[in-house]
Design an enzyme around this catalytic site. Structure first.
Site, PDB file in Angstrom:
ATOM      1  N   TYR A 150       9.369  72.426  15.687  1.00 54.60           N
ATOM      2  CA  TYR A 150       8.529  71.284  16.038  1.00 54.60           C
ATOM      3  C   TYR A 150       8.906  70.822  17.441  1.00 54.60           C
ATOM      4  CZ  TYR A 150       5.782  67.073  15.770  1.00 54.60           C
ATOM      5  OH  TYR A 150       4.832  66.115  16.018  1.00 54.60           O
ATOM      6  N   GLN A 214       1.455  66.308   9.495  1.00 53.72           N
ATOM      7  CA  GLN A 214       0.554  67.388   9.068  1.00 53.72           C
ATOM      8  C   GLN A 214       1.059  68.750   9.540  1.00 53.72           C
ATOM      9  OE1 GLN A 214      -0.168  64.872  11.115  1.00 53.72           O
ATOM     10  NE2 GLN A 214      -1.608  65.427  12.733  1.00 53.72           N
ATOM     11  N   ASN A 237       9.033  62.039  15.512  1.00 51.05           N
ATOM     12  CA  ASN A 237       9.015  60.605  15.214  1.00 51.05           C
ATOM     13  C   ASN A 237       9.304  60.355  13.732  1.00 51.05           C
ATOM     14  OD1 ASN A 237       6.626  61.155  13.804  1.00 51.05           O
ATOM     15  ND2 ASN A 237       5.301  60.411  15.436  1.00 51.05           N
ATOM     16  N   THR A 260      18.788  59.373  20.378  1.00 48.63           N
ATOM     17  CA  THR A 260      19.820  60.076  21.120  1.00 48.63           C
ATOM     18  C   THR A 260      20.982  59.155  21.493  1.00 48.63           C
ATOM     19  OG1 THR A 260      20.180  61.584  22.975  1.00 48.63           O
ATOM     20  CG2 THR A 260      18.718  59.712  23.362  1.00 48.63           C
ATOM     21  N   GLN A 282      21.138  58.855  30.008  1.00 51.03           N
ATOM     22  CA  GLN A 282      20.912  58.822  28.564  1.00 51.03           C
ATOM     23  C   GLN A 282      19.953  57.704  28.196  1.00 51.03           C
ATOM     24  OE1 GLN A 282      22.128  61.056  26.466  1.00 51.03           O
ATOM     25  NE2 GLN A 282      21.002  60.155  24.779  1.00 51.03           N
ATOM     26  N   GLU A 350      26.456  62.014  19.268  1.00 53.27           N
ATOM     27  CA  GLU A 350      25.773  63.261  19.619  1.00 53.27           C
ATOM     28  C   GLU A 350      26.441  63.895  20.841  1.00 53.27           C
ATOM     29  OE1 GLU A 350      21.210  64.617  20.840  1.00 53.27           O
ATOM     30  OE2 GLU A 350      21.812  62.517  20.953  1.00 53.27           O
ATOM     31  N   ASP A 384      21.724  69.376  29.262  1.00 54.39           N
ATOM     32  CA  ASP A 384      20.354  69.175  28.806  1.00 54.39           C
ATOM     33  C   ASP A 384      19.444  70.304  29.266  1.00 54.39           C
ATOM     34  OD1 ASP A 384      20.573  66.903  27.304  1.00 54.39           O
ATOM     35  OD2 ASP A 384      20.028  65.531  28.918  1.00 54.39           O
ATOM     36  N   GLU A 438      34.751  78.429 -21.684  1.00 53.49           N
ATOM     37  CA  GLU A 438      33.522  77.704 -21.352  1.00 53.49           C
ATOM     38  C   GLU A 438      32.501  77.763 -22.483  1.00 53.49           C
ATOM     39  OE1 GLU A 438      32.092  79.189 -17.623  1.00 53.49           O
ATOM     40  OE2 GLU A 438      33.601  78.082 -16.464  1.00 53.49           O
ATOM     41  N   HIS A 443      28.531  85.819 -21.990  1.00 53.50           N
ATOM     42  CA  HIS A 443      29.240  86.185 -20.761  1.00 53.50           C
ATOM     43  C   HIS A 443      30.467  87.037 -21.114  1.00 53.50           C
ATOM     44  CE1 HIS A 443      26.772  83.203 -18.743  1.00 53.50           C
ATOM     45  NE2 HIS A 443      27.370  83.453 -17.577  1.00 53.50           N
TER      46      HIS A 443
END
Length: 454
Positions: A150, A214, A237, A260, A282, A350, A384, A438, A443
């Protein structure tokens, strides 16, 4: 006292307790209250929806995309972005037009950045998880088959984010790397040219003209034009973040990203002008960015507090930057350098920059940070764009347990058991004992029938 027309210096918070009660407390961003613009978007898409919350709107968007595919993508995009993409996939002609529209010097800079990002992650791959087998036990490491990235933004675009997300995927061996990105009528109805150029340089397979919740739904469940992926990456967002949270489990996600953050830790050796410049770099991202200085030097603290407003006054986004300091940032005067570093560990930022005389001693004390930037020649802004490591990093304190985006995020491990009769004979009795304990008799029998003399 400030002179006539001169901005007042920023406040300086003294001590760890005061920092926790003020700046650290501001870290939590209110995700419950919708802004006026967000309420307007929901009302446009779903008139009369009650309750009109981000959660209910995102759930409805996801359900509509699962049901109606491309038709839902176009309908929702038209309502929210003012443009219904048709076709949804970016065409070869659009890529060609993008190449022609972008300045060759900028293309060269993006290629240089891509080269460094690629080189870093190829070196990282050499130290990443590897396939092996030893005495019948091992693992197979394979790339994820298809991932979706994205890439937000129409008014503001970040081609660097395309490089820093897509290149690690390509280096990891992902065969199908696709991007979703919003478009609008104002943006000409296609993805920004600079994004498309960056996508081509990075080796992206396909790009789709859809954004928002979407787009996340389409990546998770597929649509006629957008094949479903195995894992989704990238920030967005609040609606994008909510959608990623809701589809997790049906598809993988990388992380849930917040605003950030940069913390700069200094002693008295730091240059206040450079510290101020780095904090503003920043802060200009957003009014909820977190630019924080933690220093053991009162001289540095007071100087930076005075310099930041002066530097901000000369910046196009200076007002945004100063609002970020007020909302979530600030300057902290710590008792000493170890106390400053410990506060940074507590915040788990960060980005953590260390501008100190004894760099290695400070590095050795750091436990929690997404990215570490050591020395005045290593500003976060360099990373960056072109340094090499991905600039996609954990936020919101998740650096306590999470990592920057890296090649292993695009790979998966399958464990392998290729046992021979010798291993079964050596360890089978203990396995049978545990199975009986168990209460799983089938098993135990599965092992016992192989242990009996034949």
């Amino acid at each position: 006292m400030s002179g006539a027309g001169e901005a007042a210096p920023l406040p300086v918070v003294v001590g760890a307790d005061a920092a926790r009660a003020t700046i650290f407390r501001k870290r939590v961003v209110d995700e419950g209250a919708l802004g006026e613009a967000e309420r307007g978007l929901i009302a446009t898409l779903y008139p009369g929806m009650e309750p009109a919350t981000a959660d209910t709107a995102v759930r409805r968007i996801i359900d509509e995309v699962r049901r109606d595919g491309d038709a839902a993508l176009r309908r929702i995009s038209a309502a929210l972005d003012g443009f219904a993409p048709d076709p949804i996939q970016v065409s070869a002609a659009e890529f060609a037009a993008a190449r022609a529209a972008v300045d060759p010097e900028l293309i060269g800079a993006l290629q240089a950045a891509a080269g460094r990002v690629r080189d870093y992650h190829e070196r990282q791959l050499a130290h990443a998880a590897q396939s092996f087998e030893h005495e019948g036990l091992g693992q197979i490491v394979r790339p994820i088959a298809r991932v979706g990235l994205y890439v937000p933004g129409t008014a503001v675009v970040y081609p660097s984010s395309v490089l820093h997300t897509a290149i690690p995927a390509v280096v990891a061996g992902v065969e199908d790397v696709c991007i979703v990105s919003p478009v609008s009528a104002a943006a000409g109805g296609t993805v920004a040219a600079i994004k498309l150029v960056a996508a081509e340089i990075a080796g992206v397979t396909s790009v789709y003209k859809v954004g928002g919740a979407q787009a996340i739904a389409a990546l998770a469940y597929g649509a006629e034009s957008v094949p479903a992926v195995d894992k989704i990456f990238g920030p967005g967002n609040r609606f994008v973040t909510l959608a990623k949270r809701m589809v997790y489990g049906d598809v993988g996600i990388d992380a849930l990203y917040g605003p950030t953050e940069t913390v700069i830790v200094t002693d008295d050796s730091a240059d206040p002008d450079l510290c101020a410049a780095d904090l503003l770099a920043q802060a200009e991202h957003d009014t909820i960015a977190a630019p924080i200085l933690i220093t053991s030097s009162e001289r540095v603290a007071r100087a930076v507090a005075a310099i930041v407003p002066r530097q901000a006054a000369a910046l196009p986004r200076g007002a945004i930057a100063l609002q970020a300091f007020e909302n979530r940032g600030g300057i902290i005067l710590a008792e000493d350098l170890p106390a400053a570093i410990e506060l940074a560990n507590e915040y788990a930022p960060e980005h953590l920059a260390l501008v100190v005389a004894d760099e290695q001693a400070a590095v050795d004390r750091v436990r929690n940070a997404g990215g570490l930037f050591v020395g005045e020649a290593s500003p976060e802004a360099l990373a960056d764009y072109i340094a090499g490591p991905s600039h996609v990093m954990p936020t919101g304190g998740s650096a306590r347990y999470a990592s920057p985006l890296h090649v292993d995020a695009f790979r998966k491990v399958t464990s392998v058991l290729r046992a021979g009769d010798d291993l079964l004979q050596r360890v089978g009795d203990d396995a049978i004992t545990i199975a009986h304990a168990e209460g799983l008799q089938a098993h135990a029998r599965s092992l016992e029938v192989r242990r009996s003399d034949r």
